[in-house]
Each structure stands twice: as C-alpha cells, then as structure tokens.
Design a protein around this motif. Structure first.
Motif, PDB file in Angstrom:
ATOM      1  N   THR A 178      36.076  12.984  -4.515  1.00  0.00           N
ATOM      2  CA  THR A 178      35.953  12.540  -3.131  1.00  0.00           C
ATOM      3  C   THR A 178      37.343  12.345  -2.565  1.00  0.00           C
ATOM      4  OG1 THR A 178      34.820  10.969  -1.667  1.00  0.00           O
ATOM      5  CG2 THR A 178      35.907  10.061  -3.606  1.00  0.00           C
ATOM      6  N   GLU A 179      37.444  12.322  -1.216  1.00  0.00           N
ATOM      7  CA  GLU A 179      38.718  12.122  -0.555  1.00  0.00           C
ATOM      8  C   GLU A 179      38.769  10.736   0.079  1.00  0.00           C
ATOM      9  OE1 GLU A 179      37.276  14.508   3.454  1.00  0.00           O
ATOM     10  OE2 GLU A 179      39.240  14.895   2.613  1.00  0.00           O
ATOM     11  N   GLU A 200      44.605  11.854   4.316  1.00  0.00           N
ATOM     12  CA  GLU A 200      44.442  13.195   3.756  1.00  0.00           C
ATOM     13  C   GLU A 200      45.445  13.438   2.637  1.00  0.00           C
ATOM     14  OE1 GLU A 200      44.054  17.820   5.320  1.00  0.00           O
ATOM     15  OE2 GLU A 200      45.103  16.333   6.538  1.00  0.00           O
ATOM     16  N   VAL A 224      43.036  12.558  -3.863  1.00  0.00           N
ATOM     17  CA  VAL A 224      41.662  12.875  -4.249  1.00  0.00           C
ATOM     18  C   VAL A 224      41.313  12.064  -5.495  1.00  0.00           C
ATOM     19  CG1 VAL A 224      40.060  14.678  -4.992  1.00  0.00           C
ATOM     20  CG2 VAL A 224      41.876  15.228  -3.360  1.00  0.00           C
ATOM     21  N   THR A 278      48.747  19.471   1.368  1.00  0.00           N
ATOM     22  CA  THR A 278      47.413  18.969   1.667  1.00  0.00           C
ATOM     23  C   THR A 278      46.399  19.885   1.009  1.00  0.00           C
ATOM     24  OG1 THR A 278      47.385  20.215   3.740  1.00  0.00           O
ATOM     25  CG2 THR A 278      48.088  17.926   3.852  1.00  0.00           C
ATOM     26  N   PHE A 322      34.076  18.085   0.436  1.00  0.00           N
ATOM     27  CA  PHE A 322      34.190  17.036  -0.558  1.00  0.00           C
ATOM     28  C   PHE A 322      32.850  16.361  -0.766  1.00  0.00           C
ATOM     29  CE2 PHE A 322      38.578  17.597   0.571  1.00  0.00           C
ATOM     30  CZ  PHE A 322      39.242  17.361  -0.608  1.00  0.00           C
TER      31      PHE A 322
END
Length: 216
Positions: A6-7, A11, A14, A192, A198
């Motif tokens: 998941t993020e 940004e 992870v 990024t 996600f």
C-alpha cells in the motif's frame, strides 16, 4: 504476489507486508522478490544490505540521507524488537517537501517499508536489543553522507519519548536543520513509483501508525 502493499499520503514510500504461512512447525514467508518489488516501485537494483543493532530502548538513529550521485533508496525491516520508523520528504520540488510518514515496524508484524531517494530516514527503538536490516539501492559513500537534526522543530516529528531522553550518537546530535541545508545539496533527488493500482491493506491500527505532519 507473495506480499501485499500500500502507499501513503506522501507519494514515494510503499509498505510491503509478506503473506505468512503457518503450520505446526512455525512460519514461512517470501520476504523479498525482485520482480514483485520492481513491479511496484520501478526498475531499481538493491546493491547493499546493512544490519544495525541498537541495545538501549529509545535509541534514535537519523535522520540520514545521501546526496547524488549516491542517493539511496532503502527497504527497511526489523528482525528483532520494534522501531518507530520515520521518512521525511526532502525532494526540493515536491508538494510534500518537509512532511513525513511514521510507522511502527517490528519483528512481530513483518512490515517492510520502502523509502525511495529523496527522503531522510531515521528511527527510534521501541524495545531493547532491536535489530534493523535494510537493503539499499546505492553503495554507502562517506563523502555523500548527510543528515538532518532528528529534533528539527520545523519537521514536527513526535518521537513519542514522553519526557524520556533518547540515546543519540554525537554525529546525530550535531546534524543541521533542514532549513540550514543548501538546496543544491538536495539536488534533483527522488524516484516516484510507476502508475500502479495499489492494494489497500486492512492494517491493525493498534500496531501501525501512519502520520503525515504539516511543515511549519
């Protein structure tokens, strides 16, 4: 995929959670697969692995980063004990510059945090004799080793010390404030992740803290 991910609101970082398989013998999990890792964060090689042991509780290490061309991304995990892990966005052109995420990583939850280039990283131990291992996307270079004060007031990081004194190295006690760093030192850092769907995780809120602090 043997891991879920998941993020965050910021940004770049992870969170990876390996799927664990239990039976009467114990537990097995695939803790790292290069193909799955690259699918999520991009084509990034991990070339060095480090292992730190912090004996006292409330040990703070950080906030550390390396400058280009030796900027590092790090995949952090805890194999014994627990830490409060912090990543601060120091990408000069980022909309979240100066903000941070904070999450508990432990030997019990098996979480792994990917921190890309363009972030300063640090942690506080929550248990004595804590072991932290991390893979890095670049080699350690003492000439490019930099840091930010762990207690920089502009960062607004709550280290959850509750009046106790942390154990900090002499080097980390002398790190500059983020505002005192020359922007040219930070440079064009920061990868990024590629566009990706996600998967949201149903995290146990008692065992994980994800915070984003607004800079002053």
């Amino acid at each position: 995929m043997p891991v879920e991910f998941t993020e965050f609101d910021i940004e770049g970082p992870v969170l990876f959670v390996p799927n664990r398989h239990r039976d009467k013998r114990g537990v097995f999990a695939e803790t790292f697969r290069y193909d799955d890792f690259c699918e999520v964060v991009g084509d990034i090689d991990l070339v060095q692995e480090n292992h730190s042991i912090s004996v006292p509780i409330n040990t703070i290490r950080g906030l550390h980063f390396q400058t280009c061309p030796y900027a590092q991304g790090k995949l952090i995990r805890v194999t014994q004990g627990a830490i409060l892990d912090v990543a601060v966005d120091i990408r000069p052109r980022s909309a979240t510059f100066g903000q941070h995420i904070k999450i508990e990583l432990s030997a019990e939850n098996w979480y792994q945090l990917w921190i890309p280039e363009g972030f300063a990283h640090g942690f506080k131990t929550l248990k004595p004799d804590t072991h932290v291992m991390y893979k890095a996307s670049n080699y350690y270079s003492p000439d490019h080793d930099r840091g930010i004060a762990w207690n920089d007031p502009d960062l607004g990081i709550d280290w959850q010390l509750y009046g106790q004194q942390p154990v900090v190295s002499e080097k980390d006690s002398r790190q500059p404030l983020l505002s005192d760093l020359n922007p040219e030192i930070l440079g064009p850092m920061g990868h990024t992740p590629p566009n990706h769907d996600f998967t949201p995780l149903n995290l146990n809120r008692a065992n994980v803290t994800v915070l984003s602090a607004n800079p002053s």
